[in-house]
Design an enzyme around this catalytic site. Structure first.
Site, mmCIF file in Angstrom:
data_model
loop_
_atom_site.group_PDB
_atom_site.id
_atom_site.type_symbol
_atom_site.label_atom_id
_atom_site.label_comp_id
_atom_site.label_asym_id
_atom_site.label_seq_id
_atom_site.Cartn_x
_atom_site.Cartn_y
_atom_site.Cartn_z
ATOM 1 N N HIS A 24 0.843 -1.210 0.000
ATOM 2 C CA HIS A 24 0.000 0.000 0.000
ATOM 3 C C HIS A 24 0.869 1.248 0.000
ATOM 4 O O HIS A 24 1.907 1.277 0.658
ATOM 5 C CB HIS A 24 -0.880 0.023 1.248
ATOM 6 C CG HIS A 24 -2.085 -0.861 1.118
ATOM 7 N ND1 HIS A 24 -3.194 -0.750 1.916
ATOM 8 C CD2 HIS A 24 -2.354 -1.881 0.251
ATOM 9 C CE1 HIS A 24 -4.093 -1.647 1.562
ATOM 10 N NE2 HIS A 24 -3.602 -2.357 0.561
ATOM 11 N N TYR A 49 -9.652 5.300 8.057
ATOM 12 C CA TYR A 49 -10.001 5.666 9.438
ATOM 13 C C TYR A 49 -11.128 6.682 9.396
ATOM 14 O O TYR A 49 -11.010 7.705 8.720
ATOM 15 C CB TYR A 49 -8.795 6.288 10.137
ATOM 16 C CG TYR A 49 -7.578 5.384 10.246
ATOM 17 C CD1 TYR A 49 -7.365 4.612 11.385
ATOM 18 C CD2 TYR A 49 -6.628 5.309 9.224
ATOM 19 C CE1 TYR A 49 -6.246 3.791 11.504
ATOM 20 C CE2 TYR A 49 -5.512 4.488 9.331
ATOM 21 C CZ TYR A 49 -5.327 3.732 10.471
ATOM 22 O OH TYR A 49 -4.218 2.924 10.587
ATOM 23 N N PRO A 82 -4.218 0.738 19.011
ATOM 24 C CA PRO A 82 -3.926 0.280 17.635
ATOM 25 C C PRO A 82 -4.161 1.314 16.532
ATOM 26 O O PRO A 82 -3.910 1.011 15.361
ATOM 27 C CB PRO A 82 -4.848 -0.932 17.458
ATOM 28 C CG PRO A 82 -5.904 -0.783 18.482
ATOM 29 C CD PRO A 82 -5.341 0.008 19.620
ATOM 30 N N LYS A 93 0.926 0.577 15.110
ATOM 31 C CA LYS A 93 2.345 0.599 15.466
ATOM 32 C C LYS A 93 2.813 -0.575 16.328
ATOM 33 O O LYS A 93 4.018 -0.813 16.436
ATOM 34 C CB LYS A 93 2.672 1.913 16.210
ATOM 35 C CG LYS A 93 2.637 3.136 15.318
ATOM 36 C CD LYS A 93 3.890 3.243 14.458
ATOM 37 C CE LYS A 93 3.685 4.012 13.193
ATOM 38 N NZ LYS A 93 3.294 3.213 12.010
ATOM 39 N N TYR A 146 3.393 7.775 10.179
ATOM 40 C CA TYR A 146 2.631 6.574 9.802
ATOM 41 C C TYR A 146 3.546 5.495 9.218
ATOM 42 O O TYR A 146 3.401 4.312 9.534
ATOM 43 C CB TYR A 146 1.522 6.942 8.803
ATOM 44 C CG TYR A 146 0.455 5.880 8.696
ATOM 45 C CD1 TYR A 146 -0.522 5.745 9.678
ATOM 46 C CD2 TYR A 146 0.424 4.999 7.621
ATOM 47 C CE1 TYR A 146 -1.496 4.762 9.594
ATOM 48 C CE2 TYR A 146 -0.553 4.014 7.529
ATOM 49 C CZ TYR A 146 -1.506 3.903 8.515
ATOM 50 O OH TYR A 146 -2.472 2.922 8.445
HETATM 51 P P1 RFL Z 1 2.145 -11.158 21.947
HETATM 52 O O1 RFL Z 1 1.634 -11.242 20.579
HETATM 53 O O2 RFL Z 1 1.184 -10.823 23.042
HETATM 54 O O3 RFL Z 1 2.877 -12.530 22.291
HETATM 55 C C1 RFL Z 1 3.350 -12.831 23.585
HETATM 56 C C2 RFL Z 1 3.418 -14.336 23.725
HETATM 57 O O4 RFL Z 1 3.911 -14.669 25.024
HETATM 58 C C3 RFL Z 1 3.120 -15.718 25.570
HETATM 59 N N1 RFL Z 1 3.198 -15.681 27.041
HETATM 60 C C4 RFL Z 1 3.976 -16.501 27.767
HETATM 61 N N2 RFL Z 1 4.821 -17.466 27.393
HETATM 62 C C5 RFL Z 1 5.482 -18.138 28.378
HETATM 63 N N3 RFL Z 1 5.294 -17.866 29.718
HETATM 64 C C6 RFL Z 1 4.442 -16.918 30.118
HETATM 65 N N4 RFL Z 1 4.264 -16.661 31.417
HETATM 66 C C7 RFL Z 1 3.757 -16.163 29.126
HETATM 67 N N5 RFL Z 1 2.856 -15.162 29.164
HETATM 68 C C8 RFL Z 1 2.525 -14.878 27.905
HETATM 69 C C9 RFL Z 1 1.724 -15.451 25.031
HETATM 70 O O5 RFL Z 1 0.910 -16.631 25.065
HETATM 71 C C10 RFL Z 1 2.047 -14.978 23.621
HETATM 72 O O6 RFL Z 1 2.076 -16.050 22.702
HETATM 73 O O7 RFL Z 1 3.326 -10.067 22.047
HETATM 74 P P2 RFL Z 1 4.468 -9.735 20.993
HETATM 75 O O8 RFL Z 1 5.100 -10.972 20.449
HETATM 76 O O9 RFL Z 1 5.310 -8.692 21.629
HETATM 77 O O10 RFL Z 1 3.688 -9.077 19.743
HETATM 78 C C11 RFL Z 1 3.030 -7.846 19.854
HETATM 79 C C12 RFL Z 1 1.859 -7.762 18.876
HETATM 80 O O11 RFL Z 1 1.070 -8.909 19.043
HETATM 81 C C13 RFL Z 1 1.030 -6.504 19.089
HETATM 82 O O12 RFL Z 1 1.850 -5.383 19.329
HETATM 83 C C14 RFL Z 1 0.138 -6.180 17.865
HETATM 84 O O13 RFL Z 1 -0.809 -7.187 17.652
HETATM 85 C C15 RFL Z 1 -0.578 -4.838 18.073
HETATM 86 N N6 RFL Z 1 -1.522 -4.524 16.982
HETATM 87 C C16 RFL Z 1 -1.077 -3.990 15.781
HETATM 88 N N7 RFL Z 1 0.239 -3.779 15.572
HETATM 89 C C17 RFL Z 1 0.687 -3.316 14.361
HETATM 90 O O14 RFL Z 1 1.907 -3.100 14.204
HETATM 91 N N8 RFL Z 1 -0.166 -3.086 13.290
HETATM 92 C C18 RFL Z 1 -1.505 -3.287 13.426
HETATM 93 O O15 RFL Z 1 -2.229 -3.141 12.442
HETATM 94 C C19 RFL Z 1 -2.015 -3.724 14.714
HETATM 95 N N9 RFL Z 1 -3.326 -3.949 14.899
HETATM 96 C C20 RFL Z 1 -2.889 -4.754 17.168
HETATM 97 C C21 RFL Z 1 -3.780 -4.452 16.097
HETATM 98 C C22 RFL Z 1 -3.385 -5.263 18.371
HETATM 99 C C23 RFL Z 1 -4.742 -5.463 18.522
HETATM 100 N N10 RFL Z 1 -5.200 -6.007 19.755
HETATM 101 C C24 RFL Z 1 -6.116 -7.051 19.864
HETATM 102 C C25 RFL Z 1 -4.519 -5.641 20.971
HETATM 103 C C26 RFL Z 1 -5.131 -4.633 16.245
HETATM 104 C C27 RFL Z 1 -5.635 -5.124 17.461
HETATM 105 C C28 RFL Z 1 -7.130 -5.270 17.559
HETATM 106 C C1 PHB Z 2 -5.830 -4.109 11.029
HETATM 107 O O1 PHB Z 2 -5.881 -4.386 9.821
HETATM 108 O O2 PHB Z 2 -6.111 -4.938 11.897
HETATM 109 C C2 PHB Z 2 -5.428 -2.735 11.436
HETATM 110 C C3 PHB Z 2 -5.122 -1.790 10.477
HETATM 111 C C4 PHB Z 2 -4.759 -0.502 10.864
HETATM 112 C C5 PHB Z 2 -4.703 -0.179 12.204
HETATM 113 C C6 PHB Z 2 -5.005 -1.145 13.168
HETATM 114 C C7 PHB Z 2 -5.372 -2.427 12.784
HETATM 115 O O3 PHB Z 2 -4.386 1.074 12.587
#
Ligand code: RFL
Ligand code: PHB
Length: 398
Positions: free
Chosen positions: A75, A205, A297, A301, A393
């Protein structure tokens, strides 16, 4: 107790832990990952969808970028919808051709897991709540856990805490040695994943009087949509029909007419918070990704910040083992925190600009809405402001 040794124990097999593992393997450094849940459980979490070019480059460097290049969508713009109008914002032509890749976190995780299997790298899944970290102020830290009724110990030179916001690593640091900064927002995001063609082909957005909405996608046949909801909302109270009806009120009317709805493959509510723990290193233990910081989110980032941490950490660890230098390790926390706070600021600002906030200071919704619309109007008509939002961004490079 069964005891084994390695160079680095990684706690958590989310994207941070798996990517760190791939980068360490590339450099010939031994490591083991210990994960609380099963591999399928980790894959079932629908989260991020948008990768910065820097993150995509790092996946390439780790040797796991092949499928992303084939299936990911490149994109060069996102869009803002407010006051009934749609505004496309091209970041690539303002930021030296930098693009973003739409490729789900699930797919990234999948590719990293396949890479571990192909290279025979050890991941211990289903270690449960028994995982504990020990002696990390010394040069001989250990991780212990019980699996299938048997106690295990892994000795290493370093522990990488990649265990997310609710993990054990940050929680094991004595209170006086860590400072937490936090803001909880008074709303959440209700997200739906559906096998329907995305209503917009670029991430859009929306700021509306009914609240925020986000239209995103995973492919040209799979949509990911979100709406702002109350912080105590229950997902059971949101039938698919109710979601679609509300979502339609928050996108432009022409798009609402052509929106294809369908059964949700996944539906969940995520709370929104900003959080940073300082420092990010405690002797021989490092925190990386969501274990150290959370962003709302809105700016996409979170995963990108995690990839940035893991990049810096892998370099520091490689420097330590291959050049006998402590420099990278000493600077890890400060180097990461500068980038982290920049992204925290951007995510907080973008969240504040796009959402409807409950009345907190006697300022009514009408006034707040007008202020947001005035700022958005300035934003899309000022080249200086467009340079600033697009620079943030695509990801600030520090
Ligand atoms: P995670 O993904 O939470 O993984 C951590 C892992 O550690 C395990 N764990 C343990 N393992 C052993 N012993 C323990 N005591 C433990 N406790 C926990 C867990 O089971 C898990 O498997 O963290 P990590 O790896 O740092 O990754 C971070 C990302 O997952 C997170 O920052 C993103 O998903 C955030 N996020 C987005 N980030 C982006 O860069 N672009 C996006 O478009 C974006 N969209 C989002 C998002 C997060 C969202 N939610 C649900 C918070 C959209 C949403 C809706
Ligand atoms: C997503 O596709 O899940 C998504 C995209 C943009 C954002 C957050 C989440 O800012």
């Amino acid at each position: 107790m069964k005891s084994i040794s390695t160079q680095v124990v990684i706690v958590g097999a989310g994207p941070s832990g798996l990517l760190l593992g791939a980068l360490l393997h590339k450099a010939g450094i031994d490591h083991i990952i210990v994960e609380r849940q099963s591999g399928d459980y980790v894959l079932g979490r629908i989260r991020a969808g948008v990768l910065e070019q820097g993150t995509a480059d790092l996946l390439d460097a780790a040797g796991v970028g092949e499928r992303m290049h084939k299936e990911g969508l490149k994109h060069d713009a996102f869009a803002l919808f407010f006051k009934g109008e749609f505004h496309r914002i091209n970041f690539a032509n303002r930021q030296g051709g930098k693009h973003m890749v739409v490729y789900g976190q699930t797919e990234v995780t999948h590719d990293l897991m396949d890479h571990r299997t192909a290279h025979g790298l050890q991941t211990i899944y289903e270690a449960g709540d028994s995982v504990a970290v020990h002696d990390f102020v010394s040069n001989h830290p250990r991780v212990t856990f019980t699996k299938d009724g048997e106690a295990h110990e892994i000795k290493a030179r370093f522990i990488a805490g990649c265990d997310g916001f609710h993990g054990v690593c940050r929680a094991s640091v004595p209170k006086g040695a860590i400072q937490n900064f936090e803001k909880v927002y008074p709303f959440g995001w209700l997200g739906v994943l559906a096998d329907t063609p995305p209503v917009y082909h670029e991430v859009t957005y929306s700021n509306t009087e009914r609240g925020f909405a986000l239209s995103s996608l995973r492919s040209m046949t799979r949509s990911r949509y979100y709406i702002q909801c109350g912080m105590n909302e229950k997902v059971e109270n949101w039938s698919d029909d109710r979601f679609w009806a509300e979502f339609k009120t928050r996108i432009d009317p022409d798009a609402a007419k052509r929106l294809v709805t369908g059964p949700s493959l996944e539906k969940s509510i995520a709370p929104l918070r900003s959080f940073v723990a300082e420092p990010m290193r405690f002797g021989s233990m490092f925190l990386a990704g969501d274990a150290a910081h959370i962003v709302p989110p809105t700016g996409a980032k979170g995963l990108n910040l995690a990839a940035g941490d893991v990049n810096v950490l892998s370099q520091a660890i490689v420097e330590y083992f291959q050049e006998q230098s402590n420099a990278g390790i000493e600077h890890y926390s400060a180097r990461c925190l500068r980038r982290v706070w920049n992204a925290e600021r951007f995510s907080w600002w973008f969240t504040s600009l796009m959402h409807k906030f409950p009345d907190t200071e006697g300022q009514n919704f009408g006034f707040q809405q007008k202020m947001q619309e005035a700022e958005l109007d300035y934003l899309v008509h000022s080249e200086a402001a467009l340079q600033s939002i697009t620079e943030n961004y695509v990801g600030l490079q520090h």
